[in-house]
Design a protein around this motif. Structure first.
Motif, PDB file in Angstrom:
ATOM      1  N   GLU A  15       5.521  -1.995  32.902  1.00 30.66           N
ATOM      2  CA  GLU A  15       4.371  -1.545  33.703  1.00 30.66           C
ATOM      3  C   GLU A  15       4.427  -2.237  35.065  1.00 30.66           C
ATOM      4  O   GLU A  15       4.562  -3.453  35.126  1.00 30.66           O
ATOM      5  CB  GLU A  15       3.071  -1.905  32.964  1.00 30.66           C
ATOM      6  CG  GLU A  15       1.822  -1.943  33.780  1.00 30.66           C
ATOM      7  CD  GLU A  15       1.427  -0.605  34.345  1.00 30.66           C
ATOM      8  OE1 GLU A  15       1.346  -0.494  35.580  1.00 30.66           O
ATOM      9  OE2 GLU A  15       1.211   0.334  33.548  1.00 30.66           O
ATOM     10  N   ASP A  16       4.326  -1.460  36.146  1.00 32.27           N
ATOM     11  CA  ASP A  16       4.497  -2.059  37.466  1.00 32.27           C
ATOM     12  C   ASP A  16       3.237  -2.724  38.019  1.00 32.27           C
ATOM     13  O   ASP A  16       3.321  -3.513  38.959  1.00 32.27           O
ATOM     14  CB  ASP A  16       5.020  -1.019  38.469  1.00 32.27           C
ATOM     15  CG  ASP A  16       3.994   0.066  38.783  1.00 32.27           C
ATOM     16  OD1 ASP A  16       3.304   0.501  37.841  1.00 32.27           O
ATOM     17  OD2 ASP A  16       3.896   0.478  39.948  1.00 32.27           O
ATOM     18  N   ASP A  17       2.087  -2.453  37.439  1.00 34.27           N
ATOM     19  CA  ASP A  17       0.842  -3.069  37.907  1.00 34.27           C
ATOM     20  C   ASP A  17       0.703  -4.464  37.283  1.00 34.27           C
ATOM     21  O   ASP A  17       0.579  -4.603  36.065  1.00 34.27           O
ATOM     22  CB  ASP A  17      -0.349  -2.198  37.516  1.00 34.27           C
ATOM     23  CG  ASP A  17      -1.661  -2.691  38.099  1.00 34.27           C
ATOM     24  OD1 ASP A  17      -2.072  -3.824  37.753  1.00 34.27           O
ATOM     25  OD2 ASP A  17      -2.282  -1.953  38.876  1.00 34.27           O
ATOM     26  N   ASP A  18       0.730  -5.493  38.123  1.00 27.47           N
ATOM     27  CA  ASP A  18       0.717  -6.877  37.633  1.00 27.47           C
ATOM     28  C   ASP A  18      -0.515  -7.176  36.774  1.00 27.47           C
ATOM     29  O   ASP A  18      -0.414  -7.829  35.730  1.00 27.47           O
ATOM     30  CB  ASP A  18       0.751  -7.865  38.804  1.00 27.47           C
ATOM     31  CG  ASP A  18       2.055  -7.803  39.578  1.00 27.47           C
ATOM     32  OD1 ASP A  18       3.034  -7.266  39.030  1.00 27.47           O
ATOM     33  OD2 ASP A  18       2.093  -8.287  40.726  1.00 27.47           O
ATOM     34  N   ILE A  19      -1.670  -6.700  37.229  1.00 30.71           N
ATOM     35  CA  ILE A  19      -2.915  -6.995  36.512  1.00 30.71           C
ATOM     36  C   ILE A  19      -2.925  -6.328  35.143  1.00 30.71           C
ATOM     37  O   ILE A  19      -3.277  -6.942  34.123  1.00 30.71           O
ATOM     38  CB  ILE A  19      -4.140  -6.554  37.344  1.00 30.71           C
ATOM     39  CG1 ILE A  19      -4.229  -7.399  38.617  1.00 30.71           C
ATOM     40  CG2 ILE A  19      -5.424  -6.685  36.522  1.00 30.71           C
ATOM     41  CD1 ILE A  19      -5.323  -6.971  39.566  1.00 30.71           C
ATOM     42  N   ARG A  21      -0.314  -5.361  33.436  1.00 30.70           N
ATOM     43  CA  ARG A  21       0.739  -5.965  32.615  1.00 30.70           C
ATOM     44  C   ARG A  21       0.249  -7.261  31.976  1.00 30.70           C
ATOM     45  O   ARG A  21       0.448  -7.497  30.778  1.00 30.70           O
ATOM     46  CB  ARG A  21       1.975  -6.214  33.492  1.00 30.70           C
ATOM     47  CG  ARG A  21       3.259  -6.431  32.709  1.00 30.70           C
ATOM     48  CD  ARG A  21       4.484  -6.342  33.607  1.00 30.70           C
ATOM     49  NE  ARG A  21       4.486  -7.343  34.654  1.00 30.70           N
ATOM     50  CZ  ARG A  21       4.338  -7.077  35.957  1.00 30.70           C
ATOM     51  NH1 ARG A  21       4.164  -5.831  36.357  1.00 30.70           N
ATOM     52  NH2 ARG A  21       4.368  -8.053  36.847  1.00 30.70           N
ATOM     53  N   MET A  22      -0.414  -8.087  32.756  1.00 33.85           N
ATOM     54  CA  MET A  22      -0.953  -9.337  32.220  1.00 33.85           C
ATOM     55  C   MET A  22      -2.090  -9.075  31.239  1.00 33.85           C
ATOM     56  O   MET A  22      -2.253  -9.786  30.246  1.00 33.85           O
ATOM     57  CB  MET A  22      -1.427 -10.233  33.362  1.00 33.85           C
ATOM     58  CG  MET A  22      -0.293 -10.811  34.195  1.00 33.85           C
ATOM     59  SD  MET A  22      -0.845 -12.038  35.438  1.00 33.85           S
ATOM     60  CE  MET A  22      -1.714 -10.977  36.587  1.00 33.85           C
ATOM     61  N   GLU A  25      -0.631  -8.052  27.896  1.00 31.69           N
ATOM     62  CA  GLU A  25      -0.069  -9.239  27.242  1.00 31.69           C
ATOM     63  C   GLU A  25      -1.179 -10.090  26.639  1.00 31.69           C
ATOM     64  O   GLU A  25      -1.067 -10.566  25.502  1.00 31.69           O
ATOM     65  CB  GLU A  25       0.746 -10.058  28.230  1.00 31.69           C
ATOM     66  CG  GLU A  25       1.362 -11.309  27.612  1.00 31.69           C
ATOM     67  CD  GLU A  25       2.320 -12.026  28.540  1.00 31.69           C
ATOM     68  OE1 GLU A  25       2.932 -13.010  28.093  1.00 31.69           O
ATOM     69  OE2 GLU A  25       2.451 -11.611  29.706  1.00 31.69           O
ATOM     70  N   TYR A  40       7.836  -6.300  31.823  1.00 29.92           N
ATOM     71  CA  TYR A  40       8.655  -6.052  33.003  1.00 29.92           C
ATOM     72  C   TYR A  40       7.922  -5.127  33.976  1.00 29.92           C
ATOM     73  O   TYR A  40       7.153  -4.268  33.568  1.00 29.92           O
ATOM     74  CB  TYR A  40       9.992  -5.404  32.613  1.00 29.92           C
ATOM     75  CG  TYR A  40      10.793  -6.211  31.612  1.00 29.92           C
ATOM     76  CD1 TYR A  40      11.636  -7.243  32.023  1.00 29.92           C
ATOM     77  CD2 TYR A  40      10.707  -5.938  30.247  1.00 29.92           C
ATOM     78  CE1 TYR A  40      12.377  -7.985  31.106  1.00 29.92           C
ATOM     79  CE2 TYR A  40      11.436  -6.668  29.318  1.00 29.92           C
ATOM     80  CZ  TYR A  40      12.269  -7.683  29.749  1.00 29.92           C
ATOM     81  OH  TYR A  40      12.988  -8.409  28.837  1.00 29.92           O
ATOM     82  N   ALA A  41       8.242  -5.291  35.269  1.00 23.18           N
ATOM     83  CA  ALA A  41       7.583  -4.479  36.295  1.00 23.18           C
ATOM     84  C   ALA A  41       8.261  -3.133  36.515  1.00 23.18           C
ATOM     85  O   ALA A  41       7.734  -2.279  37.223  1.00 23.18           O
ATOM     86  CB  ALA A  41       7.547  -5.247  37.615  1.00 23.18           C
TER      87      ALA A  41
END
Length: 212
Positions: A15-19, A21-22, A25, A40-41
Motif C-alpha cells: 500500500e503506497d499510503d504511509d498512514i 500502511r501503518m 499494521e 511495502y509502499a
C-alpha cells in the motif's frame, strides 16, 4: 461468521499510503494468530522479498507508483500460488472488480471497510472463501441480472452506469484512467447504439432493457 484457525497467518501489505500502511499494521499485529510480516509502499519494492516473506495473505492496493496492483496480481499468483490476495482500494468500478477477480484476487474490499471486516476477510480467504465489501458484492450480483443481449460493450456499460449514478465525464475519465476524449467517444457510441440523443434518454432506455 467466526472461523476457527489452527495456525498463524502470515500477512503482507502492499500500500503506497504511509498512514494506511501503518494503520493496517497496527490493527492486524494485535490480532491473535496473525503475524504481520512486512509492509511495502509498492509492488516494485516488495517483489524481491515476497517469496522470503512467504505470506498466507497479501493486502494489495490497486493504484501505486510503478506496477499497479492489477498488473502485479498475475506475477504474485505465479510466484506464490498458495497465497490469497485481497484487493484493498478506493476504486469499486465493475470493470476493476471483475479484472481483479479474473487475474487471481480472492477478495475485493474498499478502503472504507471496517477493521473487523478486513480481519474477517483475511480469515475467510485463507479458509478458501471469497471476501467482498457490500457494495462490491452488489456490483457482482447486479452483473448477473443484466440483459446478456446488450449491444453495449463492457466499457460502454461501465461508463453509462457511472453517468446514471451522477458522475461527470472528468470524474469518469479520472477513475477509469482514460482521457475525457475517450469518454466522449464512448458516450457517442452509446447514443448511436441505443438510438437516443441525450444522457437522460440513454439512461432510461438502458434501464428499461436492463443494459445497466
Amino acid at each position: 461468521m467466526v472461523i476457527a484457525m489452527d495456525k498463524n497467518l502470515r500477512i503482507v501489505c502492499i500500500e503506497d499510503d504511509d498512514i494506511l500502511r501503518m494503520g493496517y499494521e497496527s490493527i492486524l499485529s494485535g490480532v491473535e494468530n496473525f503475524i504481520f510480516v512486512n509492509a511495502y509502499a509498492s509492488y516494485d519494492l516488495a517483489k524481491k522479498f515476497l517469496e522470503i516473506d512467504n505470506p498466507d495473505v497479501i493486502l494489495l492496493d490497486i493504484q501505486m507508483p510503478g506496477t499497479s496492483g492489477l498488473q502485479a496480481l498475475p506475477h504474485i499468483k505465479k510466484a506464490l500460488p498458495n497465497t490469497s490476495v485481497i484487493i484493498l482500494t478506493v476504486f469499486d468500478s465493475s470493470e476493476l472488480v471483475f479484472e481483479a477477480l479474473t487475474v487471481g484476487a480472492s477478495g475485493y474490499l474498499t478502503k472504507d471497510s471496517s477493521s473487523s471486516k478486513i480481519i474477517d476477510a483475511i480469515k475467510e480467504v485463507n479458509s478458501g472463501g471469497g471476501a467482498m465489501s457490500t457494495n462490491v458484492a452488489r456490483i457482482v450480483m447486479h452483473s448477473f441480472q443484466k440483459n446478456l443481449n446488450s449491444p453495449l460493450t463492457k466499457r460502454e456499460t461501465e461508463i453509462l452506469d457511472r453517468i446514471a449514478n451522477g458522475q461527470t465525464k472528468p470524474q469518469i475519465a479520472n477513475e477509469l484512467f482514460i482521457d475525457q476524449e475517450t469518454v466522449r467517444s464512448h458516450v457517442k457510441n452509446i447514443y448511436t447504439k441505443l438510438n437516443v440523443n441525450s444522457k437522460y434518454e440513454a439512461i432510461k432506455r438502458a434501464k428499461e432493457r436492463r443494459f445497466i
